[in-house]
Scaffold this motif. Structure first.
Motif, PDB file in Angstrom:
ATOM      1  N   ASN A 205       0.791  -1.256   0.047  1.00  0.00           N
ATOM      2  CA  ASN A 205       0.244  -0.007  -0.170  1.00  0.00           C
ATOM      3  C   ASN A 205       0.741   1.277  -0.244  1.00  0.00           C
ATOM      4  OD1 ASN A 205       0.660  -0.412   3.020  1.00  0.00           O
ATOM      5  ND2 ASN A 205      -0.506   1.518   3.204  1.00  0.00           N
ATOM      6  N   SER A 281     -10.011  -3.176   0.765  1.00  0.00           N
ATOM      7  CA  SER A 281      -8.689  -2.022   0.292  1.00  0.00           C
ATOM      8  C   SER A 281      -8.323  -2.493  -0.949  1.00  0.00           C
ATOM      9  CB  SER A 281      -7.955  -1.069   1.530  1.00  0.00           C
ATOM     10  OG  SER A 281      -7.083  -2.230   1.513  1.00  0.00           O
ATOM     11  N   ARG A 284     -11.091  -2.219  -3.646  1.00  0.00           N
ATOM     12  CA  ARG A 284     -11.708  -1.309  -4.003  1.00  0.00           C
ATOM     13  C   ARG A 284     -12.416  -1.096  -5.189  1.00  0.00           C
ATOM     14  NH1 ARG A 284      -6.971   1.093  -3.200  1.00  0.00           N
ATOM     15  NH2 ARG A 284      -6.351   2.599  -4.382  1.00  0.00           N
TER      16      ARG A 284
END
Ligand SMILES: Nc1nc2c(ncn2[C@@H]2O[C@H](COP(=O)(O)OP(=O)(O)OP(=O)(O)O)[C@@H](O)[C@H]2O)c(=O)[nH]1
Ligand SMILES: [Mg+2]
Length: 284
Positions: A205, A281, A284
Motif C-alpha cells: 500500500n 482495500s 476497492r
C-alpha cells in the motif's frame, strides 16, 4: 475525442489461464507499461484497462487476472473481478498457451465462458516458441516478442466492432490511479526478486505521494504474512528490499518520466489474505 459515426468502439476482455501472456500482449500492443508481467502465474490481480486508439478504431482492453480454480478468500475476490470484467466486455479474446498442455484449468475457463454469451476469438500465444501442445480451434496465433499476428488480430477484432463514438480521449492509454500504478510496479518487483510463495504472501500500500514537476517522492509499505517472510523481504543488511526498490523505482521513472525517490518499508500483516477489510482495500 472522435464522435463521428464512422468510428468504432468496444470493450474487449483478455481472458485465459495465468501466465498465458495477456498482460505482455497489452503492453506490447500499446507500447506502454500498463500491466505488470512476470514469469510466475497469477501476476495480475485486478483488471487493467488499456486503451488502443487509431484514426477509426478504439478498443478498451480489459486485461483480467489469470483464472484459477481456488476457493480461498483472495481467489474468490479475483474470480469476482474476472466475472465483472466479462460482464462489461463485448468481445472476449481467449488466450491459450501452446507451450503447456490443455488442462483442467482450461476446462474451468470453458465453463465460465459458456455461461457468458459473448463472441470469442481464440488466440494461440507465444508463437515464437515451439507449440508443444497445439491449441484446438485457434482463430489466430500471435507472439508478443515479434508482434507476429498483431495486425491480423486487430483486423479480426475490428470485424466485431460496432460503429460507435470513441469513449476516451486519444491521448489516454489507461485510467489507472497513480497510487495503484505505483503499487503494481512494486508488486512486479516482488515477483521478480522473491521466490516461491513470498510474492503471493505480500501486499503493497502506498502511504504518501509527493508529486512535483521533476520529482516524485513515494512512501510505500510492503506487508508480508509472517515474520520469517519479512526477514527474507528485507534480506541481509537490507539488500533484498533495496533490489526491489531499485527495480520499482526504475520502472516508475520510465512510466512517469521524472525522477523518483521511493522509500519502501516492510511490515507484517498476519492472515491478511483472509481479512475482509484488507481485501476490501485492495479490491476497492
Ligand atoms: N516467448 C514468449 N513469451 C511470452 C509471450 N507473451 C508472454 N510471454 C511470457 O510469459 C510469461 C507470462 O506473461 P504475462 O503477460 O505476465 O501473462 P498473463 O497471462 O498476464 O499472466 P497472469 O497475469 O498471471 O494471468 C512472462 O514470462 C512473459 O515474458 C510471447 O509472445 N512469447
Ligand atoms: Mg497478467
Amino acid at each position: 475525442m472522435s464522435h463521428t459515426s464512422e468510428t468504432q468502439f468496444w470493450f474487449v476482455a483478455l481472458v485465459g489461464r495465468p501466465n498465458s501472456g495477456k498482460s505482455t500482449f497489452l503492453n506490447t500492443l500499446l507500447d506502454e507499461k500498463v500491466s505488470i508481467v512476470s514469469a510466475r502465474p497469477q501476476t495480475t490481480q485486478r483488471t487493467i484497462l488499456g486503451i488502443y486508439t487509431d484514426s477509426k478504431v478504439q478498443i478498451a482492453f480489459l486485461d483480467t487476472p489469470g483464472l484459477l480454480d481456488g476457493e480461498a478468500y483472495l481467489e474468490t475476490r479475483i474470480h469476482e473481478e474476472i466475472l465483472a470484467s466479462l460482464q462489461k466486455s463485448d468481445l472476449i479474446l481467449r488466450f491459450l498457451d501452446p507451450t503447456r498442455p490443455y488442462g483442467e484449468e482450461e476446462k474451468k475457463i470453458d465453463e465460465v465462458l459458456d455461461a457468458i454469451s459473448r463472441p470469442i476469438l481464440r488466440v494461440s500465444t507465444k508463437s515464437d516458441r515451439p507449440a508443444r501442445f497445439p491449441v484446438p480451434h485457434s482463430d489466430i496465433s500471435i507472439s508478443s516478442i515479434t508482434r507476429n499476428g498483431f495486425p491480423e488480430l486487430l483486423a479480426q477484432i475490428q470485424k466485431f466492432l460496432p460503429l460507435w463514438p470513441h469513449q476516451y480521449d486519444e491521448s489516454y492509454y489507461t485510467l489507472q490511479e497513480k497510487d495503484f500504478r505505483i503499487s503494481e510496479c512494486i508488486r512486479e518487483a516482488l515477483f521478480l526478486h522473491l521466490d516461491e510463495e513470498i510474492p503471493y504472501a505480500c501486499y503493497v500500500n502506498v502511504e504518501e505521494i509527493e508529486d512535483m514537476p521533476e520529482l516524485m517522492k513515494i512512501l510505500a509499505y510492503v506487508s508480508s504474512e509472517t515474520e520469517s517472510q519479512k526477514k527474507i523481504l528485507i534480506g541481509r543488511g537490507g539488500a533484498k528490499i533495496q533490489e526491489i526498490g531499485k527495480h520499482a523505482r526504475l520502472l516508475l521513472e520510465s512510466i512517469f518520466w521524472k525522477k523518483v525517490h521511493l522509500l519502501l518499508r516492510v511490515k507484517v500483516a498476519k492472515n491478511w489474505r483472509k481479512d475482509p477489510h484488507t481485501l476490501d482495500s485492495l479490491f476497492r
